[in-house]
Design an enzyme around this catalytic site. Structure first.
Site, PDB file in Angstrom:
ATOM      1  N   ASP A 284       0.912  -1.210  -0.061  1.00 15.27           N
ATOM      2  CA  ASP A 284       0.293  -0.291  -0.116  1.00 15.27           C
ATOM      3  C   ASP A 284       0.728   1.328   0.014  1.00 15.27           C
ATOM      4  O   ASP A 284       2.341   1.337   0.468  1.00 15.27           O
ATOM      5  CB  ASP A 284      -1.200  -0.430   1.224  1.00 15.27           C
ATOM      6  CG  ASP A 284      -1.905   0.846   0.919  1.00 15.27           C
ATOM      7  OD1 ASP A 284      -2.378   1.202  -0.381  1.00 15.27           O
ATOM      8  OD2 ASP A 284      -3.308   0.309   1.159  1.00 15.27           O
TER       9      ASP A 284
HETATM   10  C1  BGC Z   1      -5.046   3.338  -0.083  1.00 17.60           C
HETATM   11  C2  BGC Z   1      -5.155   2.507  -1.486  1.00 17.60           C
HETATM   12  C3  BGC Z   1      -5.016   2.806  -2.514  1.00 17.60           C
HETATM   13  C4  BGC Z   1      -3.765   3.386  -2.202  1.00 17.60           C
HETATM   14  C5  BGC Z   1      -3.169   4.439  -4.159  1.00 17.60           C
HETATM   15  C6  BGC Z   1      -3.519   4.322  -0.168  1.00 17.60           C
HETATM   16  O1  BGC Z   1      -3.047   5.394   0.674  1.00 17.60           O
HETATM   17  O2  BGC Z   1      -5.126   3.156   1.092  1.00 17.60           O
HETATM   18  O3  BGC Z   1      -6.769   1.829  -1.193  1.00 17.60           O
HETATM   19  O4  BGC Z   1      -4.586   2.048  -3.532  1.00 17.60           O
HETATM   20  O5  BGC Z   1      -3.562   4.417  -1.360  1.00 17.60           O
HETATM   21  O6  BGC Z   1      -4.144   5.042  -4.572  1.00 17.60           O
END
Ligand code: BGC
Length: 745
Positions: A284
């Site tokens: 993540d």
């Molecule tokens: C979120 C994810 C997301 C990623 C990319 C993160 O902060 O937890 O769910 O896919 O950002 O945008």
């Protein structure tokens, strides 16, 4: 005695080199790997976020980003979309970089790209995997036309705590419903062939148990048993993998002391070892770097080593892989085979997406223009949106309203709002595309009806100045539609709430409008269950509409005026109070099950033990009745299939859809392991015309009753099972069956 089933029931095989396609891909990867420098290999593991996003017009790309791509130091970019921008970057990758490996462009396409559908929690309320698959298919088609090859979805986290804002992004509290929705979305995103130019790679996230955050506070610690992990949180991920999801995203949280981004047991043991997953795992945002804050790595080099060793292949935005892998390899702290394996997995996915055959995937501005917001997509969005609406209350059949009203008041901060109905994670959704509730109502009514609008108050804040105008509007109207709830930013990431009632001065607004005596239809727009006891007690009708996307006003008008008979069912329990949370229907019985009037039982002194609205609940404009469960055989072996049927009738005067739900309760004793009071094991949606009766049949393999036994292996315990079939988790008819001991041969 416990009867153990084989651990992984239907794991997809690792790439089988006997399959000519797989063999070709794997040997193509062998030769690419042989020709790459260590830096180019590391580059494949790195994902950068674009600091620009462009529509069909495109804009200049920053020089530093172009250089990174030319140097082969990025395997993927996120947050870059638009046919021109992605084509140009892809050209740099495949024509100007030495290794000529195509980029994969990722984006959070969670409930639509430009044509925004209901938030996933809302779509789950449709209990219609076919509709959800269609929504994901359209999202994929639109995103692919803008150069996107990979979505960070579906989000398949089980959420039992509505304080957690990310509950909006998933399918609610139940592993079975969640698994059905996970598979539907993967099928929709990836289509029947990934190399088709309308398909994009799916990413099941956030692996794992992110929804178990203590106190519902985002990013917080998760401490659950391995049994709960396997039986509650992992099933939707396994379902996504079985449906073919080619990527997973590691979650931010720790589980019992081990952060997911460093969790080898999860990322390698369970995912690859037990499930046979052969795609790749992305971190993540920054989560590899966060291993330092978690306290399991003291330097970013240490974080990179632990994460890559654990099986985390791609680094989203922490910089740890970029900055450290080369030196880790040089110092012998990381084996080059670990790097090669991660690169292989990423290249495998790029091959399956067809990027080596056609890096541009047919992307061009003309196609993008015709695909986005097409009339076919808008019609589908309206259809899915009205299926997602749940009728929670309808006293004395206030709904549906007649269209020949003389006057109607449309009140509330969300009544003419065109931003919030898009909900969190709305892709490239634009407020100008949204049909507001007010617009939808006006379109549905003849010009002779007087529509009076008053916002009443803001979604948050303390200003009550508009309430008097709202009261005056209500007084002049025959009926009130009162749209209240949350802003889109109150759910989604980093949007936990400690109170779940209507925020700001909206409670006062509801009370003041209700006090006029004009009948009120409360229209809730929100990303999570709200605690609305007063409203549920006092107003005559309530529609839960979540955030429905671009077709909000049309879909709600369809339901309000009876052009569509509401069929949504709650995918999550509505508690009476925050104090009851976590509250989920499939809880354990305890040694002292709650009896509200009896001391020394498991209950609160100041609240009934029941929820406000149970999981699976939802009304219709017609009435369904259930009669007579029949079982083909009440005694079954572990290899058998339970056949059950029930007769369902439409006793009202309108056609409508009923969602017939089958639950079991395992009373076998669990071989020493306790089992939930109820578990959803099947459901079927049926349409019935007035007066019609149908027999709804279910086939449930006994293996589907398995849970993690004392030894943590999937187990079916011989003994008695109660069987419930009905309209929701709290009502229905009951029968039972027995699973007999396996006879020794
Ligand atoms: C979120 C994810 C997301 C990623 C990319 C993160 O902060 O937890 O769910 O896919 O950002 O945008």
């Amino acid at each position: 005695m416990l009867v153990s089933l084989a651990p992984a029931q239907t794991s997809p095989p690792l790439p089988d080199r006997r399959d000519p396609d797989a063999r070709r891909t794997e040997s193509a990867i062998d030769s690419i790997l042989a020709g790459l420098t260590p830096d180019e290999k590391i580059g494949q593991l790195i994902q950068y976020s674009g600091d620009w996003t462009t529509g069909p017009q495109g804009r200049a790309l920053s020089t530093s980003q172009q250089d990174i791509v030319r140097a082969g130091m990025a395997g993927s970019l996120l947050n870059v979309f638009g046919s021109r921008a992605t084509r140009e970057l892809q050209r740099l990758a495949v024509e100007e970089s030495r290794a000529r490996i195509p980029l994969i462009f990722g984006l959070d396409v969670i409930h639509g790209f430009r044509t925004i559908f209901p938030i996933p929690l809302g779509e789950a309320a449709s209990w219609d995997p076919g509709a959800v698959e269609k929504s994901a298919r359209i999202a994929a088609t639109e995103a692919a036309s803008a150069g996107i090859g990979w979505t960070f979805g579906p989000m398949v986290d089980i959420a039992r705590d509505p304080r957690w804002g990310r509950i909006a992004e998933g399918s609610g509290e139940d592993p079975y419903l969640g698994s059905a929705m996970a598979a539907a979305r993967v099928r929709g995103f990836q289509g029947s062939s990934l190399s088709d130019h309308t398909s994009i790679v799916a990413c099941a996230k956030h692996f794992a148990a992110y929804g178990g955050a203590e106190g519902g506070r985002d990013y917080n610690t998760v401490d659950i048993s391995e049994r709960t992990l396997r039986d509650v949180y992992l099933p939707p991920f396994k379902s996504a993998v079985e449906a073919g999801a080619l990527t997973l995203m590691a979650s931010f949280n720790e589980i019992g002391g081990v952060p997911s981004s460093a969790n080898r047991q999860l990322l390698t043991g369970i995912l690859r070892g037990e499930w046979g997953f052969d795609g790749f795992v992305v971190s993540d945002w920054g989560s590899i770097g966060e291993l330092r804050a978690h306290g399991v790595a003291s330097t970013s080099a240490e974080a990179a080593r632990i994460a890559l060793d654990a099986g985390l292949d791609m680094d989203m935005m922490s910089g740890c892989y970029r900055d450290n892998i080369a030196s880790l390899l040089r110092d012998g702290r990381l084996r080059s085979s670990v790097l090669d394996e991660a690169v292989r997995r990423i290249l495998r996915v790029k091959f399956r997406l067809g990027l080596f055959a056609d890096p541009y995937r047919g992307v061009n501005p003309e196609r993008e223009k015709t695909v986005l917001l097409s009339s076919h997509h808008l019609a589908a969005a309206r259809e899915v949106a009205r299926k997602s609406i749940v009728l929670l209350k309808n006293e004395r059949n206030l709904l549906p309203l007649r269209k020949d009203l003389r006057s109607i008041a449309v009140i509330g901060p969300l009544a003419d709002d065109r931003e919030d109905p898009l909900g969190p994670w709305a892709g490239d959704g634009k407020p100008k595309d949204v049909v507001t509730l007010l617009e939808g109502i006006k379109r549905a009514l003849p010009a002779t009806t007087r529509v009076i609008y008053a916002p009443g108050c803001m979604l948050a804040g303390t200003d009550t100045a508009g309430i008097a105008e709202a009261v005056a509007a209500a007084r002049q109207a025959e009926t009130v539609l009162l749209a209240v709830g949350e802003s889109a930013s109150m759910s989604g990431e980093a949007a936990s709430r400690s109170e779940l009632d209507l925020p700001g001065r909206q409670k006062e607004l509801v009370r003041a409008v209700q006090a006029t005596g004009t009948p009120v239809v409360l229209i809730l727009m929100n990303g999570r269950p709200l605690t609305i006891c007063w409203e549920a007690e006092n107003v005559r009708a309530i529609l839960e509409t979540w955030f429905l996307g671009v077709q909000t006003g049309n879909a709600i008008a369809d339901v309000v005026f009876g052009d569509y008979n509401p069929s949504g069912r709650l995918p999550v329990t509505f508690p009476r109070s925050v104090g009851q949370i976590p509250y989920y229907y499939n809880h354990k019985n305890t040694g002292r099950p709650p009896v509200d009037s009896v001391k020394y039982t498991s209950h609160y002194l100041d609240l009934p033990s029941s929820p406000l609205y149970p999981f699976g609940y939802g009304l219709s404009y017609t009435t369904f009745s259930y009669e007579g469960i029949t079982l083909a055989r009440p005694v079954l072996g572990t290899g058998d299939t339970l056949s059950a049927a029930i007769s369902v009738s439409n006793r009202g005067t309108r056609g409508g859809e009923e969602t017939v739900q089958l639950y079991i309760r395992d009373e076998s004793g669990g071989g020493g392991v306790t089992r939930p009071v109820k578990e959803l094991k099947a459901f079927r949606k049926v349409r019935l015309e007035p007066g019609e009766t149908v027999t709804v049949g279910f086939s449930l393999p006994v293996s589907a009753l398995a849970f993690s036994g004392l030894d943590m292996r999937p187990t079916v315990e011989p003994g008695t099972f109660r069987l419930f079939i009905g309209p929701n988790s709290a009502e229905g008819l009951e029968s039972g069956f027995r699973v007999k001991e396996k006879t020794a041969r």
